[in-house]
Design a protein around this motif. Structure first.
Motif, PDB file in Angstrom:
ATOM      1  N   ARG A  40       0.834  -1.210   0.000  1.00  0.00           N
ATOM      2  CA  ARG A  40       0.000   0.000   0.000  1.00  0.00           C
ATOM      3  C   ARG A  40       0.866   1.257   0.000  1.00  0.00           C
ATOM      4  NH1 ARG A  40      -3.353  -3.319   3.565  1.00  0.00           N
ATOM      5  NH2 ARG A  40      -2.289  -2.417   5.351  1.00  0.00           N
ATOM      6  N   THR A  88      -7.241   7.023  -5.544  1.00  0.00           N
ATOM      7  CA  THR A  88      -7.785   6.780  -4.210  1.00  0.00           C
ATOM      8  C   THR A  88      -6.750   6.114  -3.313  1.00  0.00           C
ATOM      9  OG1 THR A  88      -8.674   4.650  -4.909  1.00  0.00           O
ATOM     10  CG2 THR A  88     -10.160   6.537  -5.049  1.00  0.00           C
ATOM     11  N   ASP A  89      -6.952   6.281  -2.031  1.00  0.00           N
ATOM     12  CA  ASP A  89      -6.081   5.668  -1.038  1.00  0.00           C
ATOM     13  C   ASP A  89      -6.268   4.150  -1.074  1.00  0.00           C
ATOM     14  OD1 ASP A  89      -4.285   5.782   1.288  1.00  0.00           O
ATOM     15  OD2 ASP A  89      -6.026   5.001   2.355  1.00  0.00           O
ATOM     16  N   THR A  91      -5.847   1.898   1.150  1.00  0.00           N
ATOM     17  CA  THR A  91      -6.398   1.290   2.356  1.00  0.00           C
ATOM     18  C   THR A  91      -7.910   1.435   2.410  1.00  0.00           C
ATOM     19  OG1 THR A  91      -4.374   1.739   3.590  1.00  0.00           O
ATOM     20  CG2 THR A  91      -6.341   1.301   4.888  1.00  0.00           C
ATOM     21  N   THR A  92      -8.386   2.650   2.158  1.00  0.00           N
ATOM     22  CA  THR A  92      -9.814   2.929   2.324  1.00  0.00           C
ATOM     23  C   THR A  92     -10.599   2.871   1.024  1.00  0.00           C
ATOM     24  OG1 THR A  92      -9.502   5.310   2.012  1.00  0.00           O
ATOM     25  CG2 THR A  92      -9.306   4.455   4.270  1.00  0.00           C
ATOM     26  N   ASN A  94     -11.133   5.457  -0.632  1.00  0.00           N
ATOM     27  CA  ASN A  94     -11.677   6.813  -0.738  1.00  0.00           C
ATOM     28  C   ASN A  94     -10.634   7.743  -1.343  1.00  0.00           C
ATOM     29  OD1 ASN A  94     -14.027   5.945   0.606  1.00  0.00           O
ATOM     30  ND2 ASN A  94     -13.109   6.372   2.592  1.00  0.00           N
ATOM     31  N   GLU A 116      -2.354  10.961   9.238  1.00  0.00           N
ATOM     32  CA  GLU A 116      -2.990   9.682   8.946  1.00  0.00           C
ATOM     33  C   GLU A 116      -2.402   9.153   7.643  1.00  0.00           C
ATOM     34  OE1 GLU A 116      -5.424   7.975  10.633  1.00  0.00           O
ATOM     35  OE2 GLU A 116      -5.160   9.432  12.243  1.00  0.00           O
ATOM     36  N   GLU A 152       1.733   4.439   5.586  1.00  0.00           N
ATOM     37  CA  GLU A 152       1.190   3.578   6.629  1.00  0.00           C
ATOM     38  C   GLU A 152       2.297   2.990   7.488  1.00  0.00           C
ATOM     39  OE1 GLU A 152      -1.964  -0.132   6.767  1.00  0.00           O
ATOM     40  OE2 GLU A 152      -1.476   0.804   4.870  1.00  0.00           O
TER      41      GLU A 152
END
Length: 162
Positions: A40, A88-89, A91-92, A94, A116, A152
C-alpha cells in the motif's frame, strides 16, 4: 522366522512434518500484514508521482502557473480534470485527504501534527529537502511544486519537480 518388510512413515515422522509445515504457515501469517502495508505504501508513492504529473500538466495548460491548492475543494476538481481515472487511497478506497500546507507546516513545527496514512500535503513554491518528512519542505521557485504523502509504515514520502 519371518521378517516383515513394512513400508510407511512412523507417527514421529508424520508429527515432525506437520510441525514444520505449521511453523512455515505461522511465519507467512505473521509476515503478511507487513507485506500488505509495504504494498500500500508503494502504491501511495506511485500516486504521489501521478499527482505531481497531473499538476505538471495543469501548469502546462495554465502558462506555467500551479494551482494554489489549499484543501480538497480546490484539489478534487483539478484531479477530476487531469486524472479522470481517479486516484484513491489503497487502504480505504476513498479519495486522498488533501491538507492545507500552511496549517500543517505550522502544526508540524508546533508538534501537534498527527498524520494519517494517505493524507496529502500539496504546495506550490515548495521543494523537498533531504529526507521526506514535512519538515523537509523548503521554499522553492514559482515553478516548483511538492507533494507529500503520509505512509502507513510510518513517516512520509515527498515528490517534487525540482
Amino acid at each position: 522366522m519371518l521378517k516383515k518388510n513394512e513400508r510407511g512413515f512412523t507417527i514421529i515422522e508424520v508429527v515432525l512434518v506437520l510441525a514444520i509445515a505449521g511453523l512455515i504457515f505461522l511465519i507467512v501469517f505473521l509476515a503478511l500484514p507487513q507485506l500488505q502495508k509495504s504494498r500500500r505504501d508503494t502504491q501511495r508513492k506511485k500516486d504521489a508521482a501521478r499527482i505531481l504529473g497531473a499538476l505538471e500538466t495543469y501548469a502546462g495548460n495554465n502558462n506555467g502557473q500551479y494551482p494554489a491548492i489549499l484543501n480538497n475543494a480546490t484539489f478534487d476538481p483539478i484531479m477530476e480534470d487531469y486524472l479522470p481515472e481517479g486516484i484513491t487511497d489503497p487502504t480505504t478506497g476513498n479519495n486522498y485527504q488533501v491538507e492545507n500546507v500552511t496549517v500543517y507546516l505550522a502544526a508540524y513545527a508546533g508538534g501537534t501534527y498527527d498524520p494519517e496514512p494517505g493524507d496529502i500535503v500539496v504546495g506550490s513554491g515548495l521543494v523537498c529537502q533531504s529526507g521526506s518528512a514535512l519538515a523537509g519542505l523548503a521554499s522553492g521557485g514559482a515553478r516548483n511544486v511538492a507533494v507529500v504523502i503520509m505512509l502507513e509504515g510510518g513517516g512520509s514520502y515527498c515528490e517534487d519537480n525540482a
